[in-house]
Scaffold this active site. Sequence first.
Site, short mmCIF file in Angstrom:
data_model
loop_
_atom_site.label_atom_id
_atom_site.label_comp_id
_atom_site.label_asym_id
_atom_site.label_seq_id
_atom_site.Cartn_x
_atom_site.Cartn_y
_atom_site.Cartn_z
N PHE A 4 35.86 40.78 35.09
CA PHE A 4 35.78 40.14 33.62
C PHE A 4 34.51 41.29 33.33
O PHE A 4 33.44 40.97 32.88
CB PHE A 4 35.18 38.96 33.48
CG PHE A 4 36.19 37.92 33.85
CD1 PHE A 4 37.24 37.64 33.14
CD2 PHE A 4 36.48 37.44 35.24
CE1 PHE A 4 38.23 36.77 33.52
CE2 PHE A 4 37.07 36.67 35.49
CZ PHE A 4 38.29 36.29 34.47
N LEU A 5 34.87 42.81 33.17
CA LEU A 5 33.62 43.80 33.16
C LEU A 5 33.83 44.31 31.91
O LEU A 5 34.97 44.85 31.49
CB LEU A 5 33.67 44.80 34.14
CG LEU A 5 33.68 44.34 35.48
CD1 LEU A 5 33.58 45.33 36.48
CD2 LEU A 5 32.36 43.47 35.90
N VAL A 12 36.39 49.81 37.24
CA VAL A 12 36.36 48.78 37.98
C VAL A 12 36.07 49.01 39.58
O VAL A 12 35.24 48.34 40.22
CB VAL A 12 37.96 47.85 37.89
CG1 VAL A 12 37.46 46.78 38.79
CG2 VAL A 12 37.99 47.40 36.25
N THR A 60 43.92 43.93 36.89
CA THR A 60 44.56 42.98 36.18
C THR A 60 46.17 43.26 36.55
O THR A 60 46.62 44.28 36.04
CB THR A 60 44.12 43.63 34.71
OG1 THR A 60 42.74 43.26 34.55
CG2 THR A 60 44.99 41.93 33.76
N CYS A 78 41.62 47.72 28.23
CA CYS A 78 42.08 46.43 28.75
C CYS A 78 43.12 45.70 27.31
O CYS A 78 44.25 45.19 27.48
CB CYS A 78 40.96 45.43 28.88
SG CYS A 78 40.09 46.09 30.59
N LYS A 85 36.69 64.05 43.37
CA LYS A 85 36.17 62.85 42.84
C LYS A 85 35.33 62.14 44.08
O LYS A 85 34.12 61.79 44.04
CB LYS A 85 37.02 62.09 42.35
CG LYS A 85 36.25 60.92 41.71
CD LYS A 85 37.35 59.75 40.85
CE LYS A 85 36.77 58.68 40.21
NZ LYS A 85 37.84 57.76 39.60
N ASN A 133 41.44 37.54 28.00
CA ASN A 133 41.39 38.98 27.18
C ASN A 133 42.55 38.80 25.82
O ASN A 133 42.06 39.45 24.81
CB ASN A 133 42.23 40.02 27.75
CG ASN A 133 41.00 40.93 28.66
OD1 ASN A 133 39.76 40.54 28.63
ND2 ASN A 133 41.23 41.71 29.52
N THR A 193 46.41 49.71 36.34
CA THR A 193 47.98 49.00 36.13
C THR A 193 47.90 49.13 34.64
O THR A 193 47.94 48.27 33.81
CB THR A 193 47.57 47.57 36.44
OG1 THR A 193 46.37 47.07 35.76
CG2 THR A 193 47.57 47.28 37.86
N ASP A 222 39.52 56.71 47.67
CA ASP A 222 40.55 57.12 46.59
C ASP A 222 41.07 58.57 46.98
O ASP A 222 40.91 58.93 47.92
CB ASP A 222 39.30 57.77 45.49
CG ASP A 222 39.83 57.72 44.16
OD1 ASP A 222 39.67 56.94 43.27
OD2 ASP A 222 40.81 58.77 43.86
#
Length: 435
Positions: A150-151, A14, A124, A258, A38, A206, A89, A33
């Site tokens: 909403f990916l 995301v 989320t 998700c 990374k 979802n 999350t 991050d």
Amino acid sequence: MSSARIVVVGTGYVGLTTGACLASLGHRVTCADVDVAKVNRLSAGRVDILEPGLAELVSRGLANGRLSFVVGAREAVRSAEGVFLCVPTPMGAGGSADLRAVEAVTAEIGDVLPPGCALITKSTVPVGTAKRIQAMVGRDDVPVVSNPEFLREGTAVQDFLNPDRIVVGSDSHAAAAWVGQLYGDLAAPVVVADAASAELVKYAANCFLALKLSYVNSIAELCERLGADIDLVTEGMGYDRRIGRTFLKPGPGWGGSCLPKDTSALVKVAESVDYDFRMLTSAIDENIAQRDRIVAKIAGACGGTLAGARIGVLGLAFKAGTNDLRDSPALAVSSVLGALGAEITAYDPAVSGGIAGMTVVDDPYQVAKDADVVVVLTEWAEFRNLDWVAIADAMEGDDVVDTRNLLDPGMILDAGLSWQGVGRPRAARRRVPVS
């Protein structure tokens, strides 16, 4: 709107998609991050996530100076106009969403956010999180906005740049409207709501999809018991505009990063207000039952027992087009097979390395060697084009269990194998008559 100074905290699916896509819309984006290695890889344009178009957007953003990556968010947010929280999350103890990462970032940056900077939850989060964050920040001059994503993995860039809708919610209507304007000229309706409604939209959407998937898996089971064909049943259903054709394909169960955690989290949210969400808990139970039915189908193909059976598995990722193994139904089925004594050899075009309980190979034909059964668990299109005659020659048994109804049964029969899918009639192999 004019270019905004944006910080995105978190560079997972995301966060990285959000940062790269906002940069492509003309904003100046810094992605933060805590993982130093990374950040270094991303700063060099190396993207580990398998996501069509994402690596190109990152490279373009780095080249034109609109996208950068840093370690830690505290210094980065000091000049931001908007900060997106895109941290994990995951499902926590008891099934509730684990908000420790959200809370940790909020505590880290809350006192250094510029006045008027919007703090935006993209992750989320349960209903009430915006109020919780607002209380943690303790500042009236920092509005908190919910802007759920909403990916879909495998089409995340396309989904971001061609959304069905953009949802923003806040107790500050002006802040919500400003976040909506960040998306510029994207041709999508913008739903401006209060924070609680915006937070609930993501869960409601979802969980509805999970209900739909559990429903079609139940109908597929009825098809097997009644002699009907799920492909024809869903074709007839899909023409109904009230139902639609999407999410009407049966399989080994739903999973991914998700649906499992969001269904569990919404059940817990419902419990917190003394509501027994029995429809949703039934969908979760049905998903577990579907996995068990698939295991039983594979056991049946092995003669009734999995102890010592050699199973060749095609597909490990939770869906085709991604290398994500989180809550993969393919892994869930494979783990049960292994626990019941099966020896598993698996191949996935996007997955490499060791996975406990199985041998992962880098050639799809290796899974067939001496296999009693070959099982398709992820819907990679390339599996349709395998040389199934060669697979049949390598196998010990002659059964293919296609949990995605991906393959052409006639092609499997022509190879001298039997085919069984989900919700469709079994196609037994054509035996050569003895002269």
